[in-house]
Design a protein around this motif. Structure first.
Motif, PDB file in Angstrom:
ATOM      1  N   GLN A  23     -18.974  21.271  60.494  1.00  0.00           N
ATOM      2  CA  GLN A  23     -19.033  20.454  59.286  1.00  0.00           C
ATOM      3  C   GLN A  23     -20.452  20.031  58.937  1.00  0.00           C
ATOM      4  OE1 GLN A  23     -16.477  16.976  59.089  1.00  0.00           O
ATOM      5  NE2 GLN A  23     -16.594  16.997  56.859  1.00  0.00           N
ATOM      6  N   ASP A  24     -21.191  19.513  59.899  1.00  0.00           N
ATOM      7  CA  ASP A  24     -22.558  19.078  59.618  1.00  0.00           C
ATOM      8  C   ASP A  24     -23.431  20.244  59.149  1.00  0.00           C
ATOM      9  OD1 ASP A  24     -21.974  16.473  60.212  1.00  0.00           O
ATOM     10  OD2 ASP A  24     -22.842  16.524  62.242  1.00  0.00           O
ATOM     11  N   TYR A  26     -22.396  22.998  57.567  1.00  0.00           N
ATOM     12  CA  TYR A  26     -22.021  23.378  56.199  1.00  0.00           C
ATOM     13  C   TYR A  26     -22.479  22.326  55.188  1.00  0.00           C
ATOM     14  CZ  TYR A  26     -19.421  27.619  57.256  1.00  0.00           C
ATOM     15  OH  TYR A  26     -19.089  28.907  57.628  1.00  0.00           O
ATOM     16  N   VAL A  27     -22.417  21.063  55.556  1.00  0.00           N
ATOM     17  CA  VAL A  27     -22.929  20.011  54.662  1.00  0.00           C
ATOM     18  C   VAL A  27     -24.410  20.244  54.387  1.00  0.00           C
ATOM     19  CG1 VAL A  27     -23.492  17.560  54.506  1.00  0.00           C
ATOM     20  CG2 VAL A  27     -21.210  18.261  55.238  1.00  0.00           C
ATOM     21  N   ASN A  30     -24.902  23.399  52.295  1.00  0.00           N
ATOM     22  CA  ASN A  30     -24.318  23.263  50.970  1.00  0.00           C
ATOM     23  C   ASN A  30     -25.265  22.578  49.984  1.00  0.00           C
ATOM     24  OD1 ASN A  30     -21.766  24.314  50.148  1.00  0.00           O
ATOM     25  ND2 ASN A  30     -21.144  22.258  49.508  1.00  0.00           N
ATOM     26  N   MET A  41     -15.167  19.578  50.836  1.00  0.00           N
ATOM     27  CA  MET A  41     -15.962  19.170  51.993  1.00  0.00           C
ATOM     28  C   MET A  41     -15.408  17.893  52.615  1.00  0.00           C
ATOM     29  SD  MET A  41     -18.414  20.374  53.788  1.00  0.00           S
ATOM     30  CE  MET A  41     -19.493  21.414  52.799  1.00  0.00           C
ATOM     31  N   GLU A  42     -14.802  17.056  51.803  1.00  0.00           N
ATOM     32  CA  GLU A  42     -14.190  15.826  52.314  1.00  0.00           C
ATOM     33  C   GLU A  42     -12.996  16.130  53.215  1.00  0.00           C
ATOM     34  OE1 GLU A  42     -13.211  13.546  48.890  1.00  0.00           O
ATOM     35  OE2 GLU A  42     -15.301  13.300  48.245  1.00  0.00           O
ATOM     36  N   ASN A  43     -12.411  17.303  53.050  1.00  0.00           N
ATOM     37  CA  ASN A  43     -11.266  17.726  53.869  1.00  0.00           C
ATOM     38  C   ASN A  43     -11.603  19.043  54.577  1.00  0.00           C
ATOM     39  OD1 ASN A  43      -9.044  15.732  52.878  1.00  0.00           O
ATOM     40  ND2 ASN A  43      -9.971  16.522  51.008  1.00  0.00           N
ATOM     41  N   PHE A  44     -12.820  19.130  55.063  1.00  0.00           N
ATOM     42  CA  PHE A  44     -13.365  20.386  55.572  1.00  0.00           C
ATOM     43  C   PHE A  44     -12.493  21.015  56.660  1.00  0.00           C
ATOM     44  CE2 PHE A  44     -16.034  22.534  58.759  1.00  0.00           C
ATOM     45  CZ  PHE A  44     -16.557  23.568  57.989  1.00  0.00           C
ATOM     46  N   TYR A  45     -12.127  20.239  57.660  1.00  0.00           N
ATOM     47  CA  TYR A  45     -11.402  20.827  58.786  1.00  0.00           C
ATOM     48  C   TYR A  45      -9.991  21.242  58.406  1.00  0.00           C
ATOM     49  CZ  TYR A  45     -15.202  20.195  62.006  1.00  0.00           C
ATOM     50  OH  TYR A  45     -16.424  20.316  62.631  1.00  0.00           O
ATOM     51  N   HIS A  48     -10.471  24.347  55.369  1.00  0.00           N
ATOM     52  CA  HIS A  48     -11.259  25.532  55.675  1.00  0.00           C
ATOM     53  C   HIS A  48     -11.059  26.012  57.116  1.00  0.00           C
ATOM     54  CE1 HIS A  48     -13.266  25.578  51.799  1.00  0.00           C
ATOM     55  NE2 HIS A  48     -13.298  24.265  51.893  1.00  0.00           N
TER      56      HIS A  48
END
Length: 205
Positions: A23-24, A26-27, A30, A41-45, A48
């Motif tokens: 996540q970090d 990709y943030v 991005n 991204m707020e619901n990344f896990y 995705h």
């Protein structure tokens, strides 16, 4: 990562660390190259990583398998699956180079050694694969037209062929393809509302 631990409690420490780092990374990427919408991204896990790993709830890739992720974008479902199946080889293919750049950089950052990338169209690849995976890239008939010439005969009948993630009303898409894929509702393995109309389709090669 709670969601991942909920459905995959037996991950090795390295696999957990690699997934937890995504996540970090990709943030960060991005902000330079948009590969994931901010809303997602707020619901990344959930949207995705876990969505990609739904394939692992139905299929296993034996050691030495060669898998292509067709239209991988920023690396889904290929990167999460490569983490889960470290003894299989995953080739991430996309015609958009900047998205592949993100996937390659993230794979390198988490030391994911079983990933390679190809900036090309699938139909231009000379290689052959045991399995092709894809996520909402194109209609099923197009995916199969691109995939069929790239599949090699294999003794692993369980995961042979095209495995793709689809959502919504898929009846017309299947009918128009004139194929007879096996259809697995993801809601049977993941209880979150997001997976209510999400499916895995499998066309055997």
């Amino acid at each position: 990562m709670e969601l991942i631990g909920k459905y995959f409690p037996d991950l090795a420490a390295m696999q957990f660390e690699q997934l937890a780092a995504l996540q970090d990374l990709y943030v960060e990427w991005n902000t330079r190259i948009n590969v994931i919408s901010r809303k997602d991204m707020e619901n990344f896990y959930e949207r995705h990583v876990l969505h990609s790993l739904a394939i692992a709830k139905k299929f296993a890739f034996p050691g030495g398998s060669e898998v292509m992720d067709l239209g991988t974008g920023g690396g889904f479902p290929g990167i999460p699956l490569a983490i889960l199946f470290p003894s299989s080889q995953f080739q991430l293919v996309d015609s958009i180079g900047k998205k592949l750049k993100v996937a390659r950089a993230i794979a390198d950052e988490i030391q994911l050694a079983n990933i390679s990338t190809s900036h090309t169209r699938a139909e231009d690849l000379p290689a052959k694969f045991d399995t092709i995976v894809s996520r909402a890239v194109a209609p099923l008939d197009e995916l199969w037209r691109w995939s069929k010439p790239l599949l090699r005969p294999t003794t692993n009948e369980q995961s042979r062929g095209l495995i793709c993630l689809k959502g919504g009303d898929i009846k017309n898409e299947i009918a128009e393809s004139k194929l007879q894929p096996a259809v697995y509702p993801i809601s049977e393995v993941f209880e979150e509302d997001f997976f209510g109309e999400k499916y895995i389709l499998h066309v055997k090669g």
